[in-house]
Design a protein around this motif. Structure first.
Motif, PDB file in Angstrom:
ATOM      1  N   ILE A  15       0.839  -1.199   0.000  1.00  0.00           N
ATOM      2  CA  ILE A  15       0.000   0.000   0.000  1.00  0.00           C
ATOM      3  C   ILE A  15       0.876   1.251   0.000  1.00  0.00           C
ATOM      4  O   ILE A  15       0.681   2.171  -0.801  1.00  0.00           O
ATOM      5  CB  ILE A  15      -0.942   0.002   1.220  1.00  0.00           C
ATOM      6  N   ALA A  16       1.870   1.297   0.891  1.00  0.00           N
ATOM      7  CA  ALA A  16       2.724   2.478   1.006  1.00  0.00           C
ATOM      8  C   ALA A  16       3.535   2.706  -0.264  1.00  0.00           C
ATOM      9  O   ALA A  16       3.578   3.821  -0.801  1.00  0.00           O
ATOM     10  CB  ALA A  16       3.646   2.343   2.215  1.00  0.00           C
ATOM     11  N   GLY A  17       4.196   1.665  -0.764  1.00  0.00           N
ATOM     12  CA  GLY A  17       5.009   1.817  -1.961  1.00  0.00           C
ATOM     13  C   GLY A  17       4.193   2.180  -3.181  1.00  0.00           C
ATOM     14  O   GLY A  17       4.634   2.973  -4.028  1.00  0.00           O
ATOM     15  N   SER A  18       2.983   1.626  -3.292  1.00  0.00           N
ATOM     16  CA  SER A  18       2.117   1.932  -4.436  1.00  0.00           C
ATOM     17  C   SER A  18       1.719   3.399  -4.445  1.00  0.00           C
ATOM     18  O   SER A  18       1.813   4.089  -5.471  1.00  0.00           O
ATOM     19  CB  SER A  18       0.858   1.056  -4.386  1.00  0.00           C
ATOM     20  N   ILE A  19       1.261   3.888  -3.300  1.00  0.00           N
ATOM     21  CA  ILE A  19       0.795   5.274  -3.226  1.00  0.00           C
ATOM     22  C   ILE A  19       1.960   6.247  -3.390  1.00  0.00           C
ATOM     23  O   ILE A  19       1.850   7.256  -4.096  1.00  0.00           O
ATOM     24  CB  ILE A  19       0.044   5.505  -1.905  1.00  0.00           C
ATOM     25  N   LEU A  20       3.094   5.938  -2.773  1.00  0.00           N
ATOM     26  CA  LEU A  20       4.238   6.837  -2.899  1.00  0.00           C
ATOM     27  C   LEU A  20       4.769   6.848  -4.330  1.00  0.00           C
ATOM     28  O   LEU A  20       5.133   7.912  -4.855  1.00  0.00           O
ATOM     29  CB  LEU A  20       5.340   6.430  -1.923  1.00  0.00           C
ATOM     30  N   ALA A  21       4.816   5.689  -4.980  1.00  0.00           N
ATOM     31  CA  ALA A  21       5.319   5.637  -6.359  1.00  0.00           C
ATOM     32  C   ALA A  21       4.502   6.542  -7.267  1.00  0.00           C
ATOM     33  O   ALA A  21       5.057   7.329  -8.051  1.00  0.00           O
ATOM     34  CB  ALA A  21       5.290   4.195  -6.867  1.00  0.00           C
ATOM     35  N   PHE A  22       3.173   6.470  -7.164  1.00  0.00           N
ATOM     36  CA  PHE A  22       2.350   7.304  -8.038  1.00  0.00           C
ATOM     37  C   PHE A  22       2.359   8.766  -7.610  1.00  0.00           C
ATOM     38  O   PHE A  22       2.209   9.664  -8.446  1.00  0.00           O
ATOM     39  CB  PHE A  22       0.924   6.752  -8.122  1.00  0.00           C
ATOM     40  N   ASN A  36       9.142  -8.083  -3.996  1.00  0.00           N
ATOM     41  CA  ASN A  36       9.234  -9.547  -4.075  1.00  0.00           C
ATOM     42  C   ASN A  36       7.933 -10.249  -3.692  1.00  0.00           C
ATOM     43  O   ASN A  36       7.907 -11.467  -3.520  1.00  0.00           O
ATOM     44  CB  ASN A  36      10.375 -10.064  -3.194  1.00  0.00           C
ATOM     45  N   HIS A  37       6.834  -9.456  -3.540  1.00  0.00           N
ATOM     46  CA  HIS A  37       5.514 -10.038  -3.260  1.00  0.00           C
ATOM     47  C   HIS A  37       5.624 -11.042  -2.108  1.00  0.00           C
ATOM     48  O   HIS A  37       5.158 -12.179  -2.195  1.00  0.00           O
ATOM     49  CB  HIS A  37       4.960 -10.721  -4.513  1.00  0.00           C
ATOM     50  N   HIS A  38       6.232 -10.599  -1.005  1.00  0.00           N
ATOM     51  CA  HIS A  38       6.550 -11.523   0.078  1.00  0.00           C
ATOM     52  C   HIS A  38       5.301 -11.995   0.823  1.00  0.00           C
ATOM     53  O   HIS A  38       4.313 -11.273   0.951  1.00  0.00           O
ATOM     54  CB  HIS A  38       7.524 -10.872   1.066  1.00  0.00           C
ATOM     55  N   GLY A  83      -8.361   3.384 -14.533  1.00  0.00           N
ATOM     56  CA  GLY A  83      -9.533   2.663 -15.011  1.00  0.00           C
ATOM     57  C   GLY A  83      -9.859   1.464 -14.141  1.00  0.00           C
ATOM     58  O   GLY A  83     -10.259   0.405 -14.634  1.00  0.00           O
ATOM     59  N   ALA A  84      -9.690   1.629 -12.833  1.00  0.00           N
ATOM     60  CA  ALA A  84      -9.900   0.535 -11.883  1.00  0.00           C
ATOM     61  C   ALA A  84     -10.903   0.967 -10.820  1.00  0.00           C
ATOM     62  O   ALA A  84     -11.239   2.144 -10.696  1.00  0.00           O
ATOM     63  CB  ALA A  84      -8.575   0.147 -11.229  1.00  0.00           C
ATOM     64  N   VAL A  85     -11.390  -0.002 -10.053  1.00  0.00           N
ATOM     65  CA  VAL A  85     -12.317   0.278  -8.954  1.00  0.00           C
ATOM     66  C   VAL A  85     -11.796  -0.425  -7.708  1.00  0.00           C
ATOM     67  O   VAL A  85     -11.649  -1.650  -7.699  1.00  0.00           O
ATOM     68  CB  VAL A  85     -13.746  -0.203  -9.280  1.00  0.00           C
ATOM     69  N   VAL A 145      -5.857  -5.314  -2.338  1.00  0.00           N
ATOM     70  CA  VAL A 145      -5.308  -6.251  -3.326  1.00  0.00           C
ATOM     71  C   VAL A 145      -5.521  -5.706  -4.732  1.00  0.00           C
ATOM     72  O   VAL A 145      -4.607  -5.714  -5.572  1.00  0.00           O
ATOM     73  CB  VAL A 145      -5.946  -7.642  -3.170  1.00  0.00           C
ATOM     74  N   ALA A 146      -6.729  -5.207  -5.008  1.00  0.00           N
ATOM     75  CA  ALA A 146      -7.026  -4.659  -6.333  1.00  0.00           C
ATOM     76  C   ALA A 146      -6.213  -3.401  -6.604  1.00  0.00           C
ATOM     77  O   ALA A 146      -5.725  -3.192  -7.724  1.00  0.00           O
ATOM     78  CB  ALA A 146      -8.516  -4.362  -6.451  1.00  0.00           C
ATOM     79  N   MET A 147      -6.055  -2.545  -5.584  1.00  0.00           N
ATOM     80  CA  MET A 147      -5.290  -1.318  -5.787  1.00  0.00           C
ATOM     81  C   MET A 147      -3.828  -1.620  -6.090  1.00  0.00           C
ATOM     82  O   MET A 147      -3.242  -1.081  -7.041  1.00  0.00           O
ATOM     83  CB  MET A 147      -5.375  -0.416  -4.561  1.00  0.00           C
ATOM     84  N   VAL A 148      -3.218  -2.484  -5.283  1.00  0.00           N
ATOM     85  CA  VAL A 148      -1.810  -2.822  -5.484  1.00  0.00           C
ATOM     86  C   VAL A 148      -1.611  -3.482  -6.848  1.00  0.00           C
ATOM     87  O   VAL A 148      -0.639  -3.188  -7.560  1.00  0.00           O
ATOM     88  CB  VAL A 148      -1.315  -3.723  -4.334  1.00  0.00           C
ATOM     89  N   ALA A 149      -2.538  -4.353  -7.238  1.00  0.00           N
ATOM     90  CA  ALA A 149      -2.429  -5.018  -8.543  1.00  0.00           C
ATOM     91  C   ALA A 149      -2.558  -4.019  -9.687  1.00  0.00           C
ATOM     92  O   ALA A 149      -1.834  -4.111 -10.693  1.00  0.00           O
ATOM     93  CB  ALA A 149      -3.497  -6.100  -8.663  1.00  0.00           C
ATOM     94  N   SER A 150      -3.464  -3.048  -9.552  1.00  0.00           N
ATOM     95  CA  SER A 150      -3.642  -2.039 -10.602  1.00  0.00           C
ATOM     96  C   SER A 150      -2.401  -1.170 -10.746  1.00  0.00           C
ATOM     97  O   SER A 150      -1.975  -0.846 -11.859  1.00  0.00           O
ATOM     98  CB  SER A 150      -4.862  -1.163 -10.288  1.00  0.00           C
TER      99      SER A 150
END
Length: 346
Positions: A15-22, A36-38, A83-85, A145-150
């Motif tokens: 969650i943290a890495g996804s939001i910070l990256a964008f 590494n999807h640990h 384009g995700a929910v 899960v959906a957010m990180v995958a998107s």
């Protein structure tokens, strides 16, 4: 062969890495992300609850107005961009469990700050509701899960996502740059969640990790709202007979085995308080990166140039991370000072 260059190398894409990256991409920076999807990642297990009221005394979550403004804008704008929910406001009903809590509830109903948050339910879904039931407005759920995958798919499309184990021994840091394998970065940011305990530069931070177990269940009756009674039931967005049921806290336990006794206690609690029976679809474990001071670790590492930490958000991460990602971006762009509470341990 010349090294590939980037502004920021991010380690971890939960969650943290996804939001910070964008957040960094939106600010005009280039990024590369290694993950590494640990197993045990809280991002793959969390119910993603954004809850305005917490605790026995029904206190408004600390800085809720400030955090929730950033969170709602962040998630809805990212949904449009990708384009995700994955973000949805949800109704919540909360059991008032005893006379002491009922007294606090009565007080809260008269206080101005609570007028848009708490009200008395006209109907209760709880089977042991001898005192009261509260409607809790402004609750939301993030499908983590959906957010990180998107976000992962978006990073892959930009060719800046790398699925691999990060080898700390291969990282070289100088006064001006960071070098890792064939990459050269101006800065590196560790967003590793509980895996920070394996990071040679972060392992001594005062984390207070919390193992949590959540079960996905199929209920006999559909649910259209979150129910909270000490445990909670969060219905799936598209399958009203499916829900996440949780959760327990096991402090400083990083074992990744599920416990059948925890599973049974959650099912018993659901039955006792709501009268619902359910079958188990999945039983999962996640390790929350909580901290002893209940403050995240954000900022530059004192003795390591060009190196940052963005971690320690605990169970309120879905609410707070968008705000703190913006805070760190402001620091990186404009030199805005970070509060001592965030950076004092780094």
């Amino acid at each position: 062969m010349p090294q590939a260059q980037t502004d920021f190398l991010l380690i971890g894409q939960g969650i943290a890495g996804s939001i910070l990256a964008f957040s960094l991409l939106r600010a005009g920076y280039s990024v590369r992300v290694i993950d590494n999807h640990h197993k045990g990642s809280a991002s793959q297990v969390a119910a993603g609850i954004i809850n305005p009221v917490t605790g026995h005394r029904l206190n408004i979550t600390d800085r809720f107005e400030e955090y929730s403004k950033y969170a709602e804008h962040w998630y809805t704008s990212l949904e449009q961009e990708l384009g995700a929910v994955f973000y949805r406001p949800i109704k919540q009903q909360r059991l008032i469990k005893n006379a002491g809590q009922a007294s606090y509830f009565t007080q809260r109903l008269t206080q101005a700050d609570y007028q848009t948050i708490l009200s008395r339910s006209s109907q209760s879904p709880f089977s042991d509701n001898a005192l009261a039931c509260a409607d809790v407005a402004r609750t939301a759920v993030v499908d983590t899960v959906a957010m990180v995958a998107s976000v992962k798919q978006a990073l892959l499309a930009r060719a800046v996502y790398h699925s691999e184990h990060f080898d700390y021994s291969k990282l070289s840091i100088t006064e001006h740059q960071c070098h890792y394998q064939d990459w050269q970065a101006k800065h590196i940011i560790f967003c590793e969640g509980y895996q920070a305990i394996n990071n040679p530069w972060l392992k001594d931070l005062p984390f207070k990790l919390a193992k949590g177990e959540i079960i996905t269940v199929k209920t006999e009756q559909p649910n259209d709202r979150m129910l909270s009674w000490g445990n909670w039931l969060v219905p799936a967005a598209d399958k009203p007979n499916y829900a996440k049921l949780g959760a327990n806290y096991a402090w400083n336990d990083v074992s990744l085995e599920t416990d059948p006794a925890i599973q049974q206690s959650l099912l018993d609690s659901l039955s006792l308080h709501t009268g619902q029976t359910a079958s188990v679809v999945q039983h999962q474990v996640g390790i929350r990166p909580t901290t002893a001071q209940r403050q995240p670790f954000i900022g530059p590492l004192t003795n390591l140039p060009n190196t940052y930490c963005f971690n320690g958000f605990g169970s309120k991460g879905c609410l707070t991370i968008p705000y703190y990602a913006a805070t760190l971006c402001e620091h990186l762009q404009h030199g805005t000072e970070l509060s001592k509470e965030l950076s004092q341990w780094l």
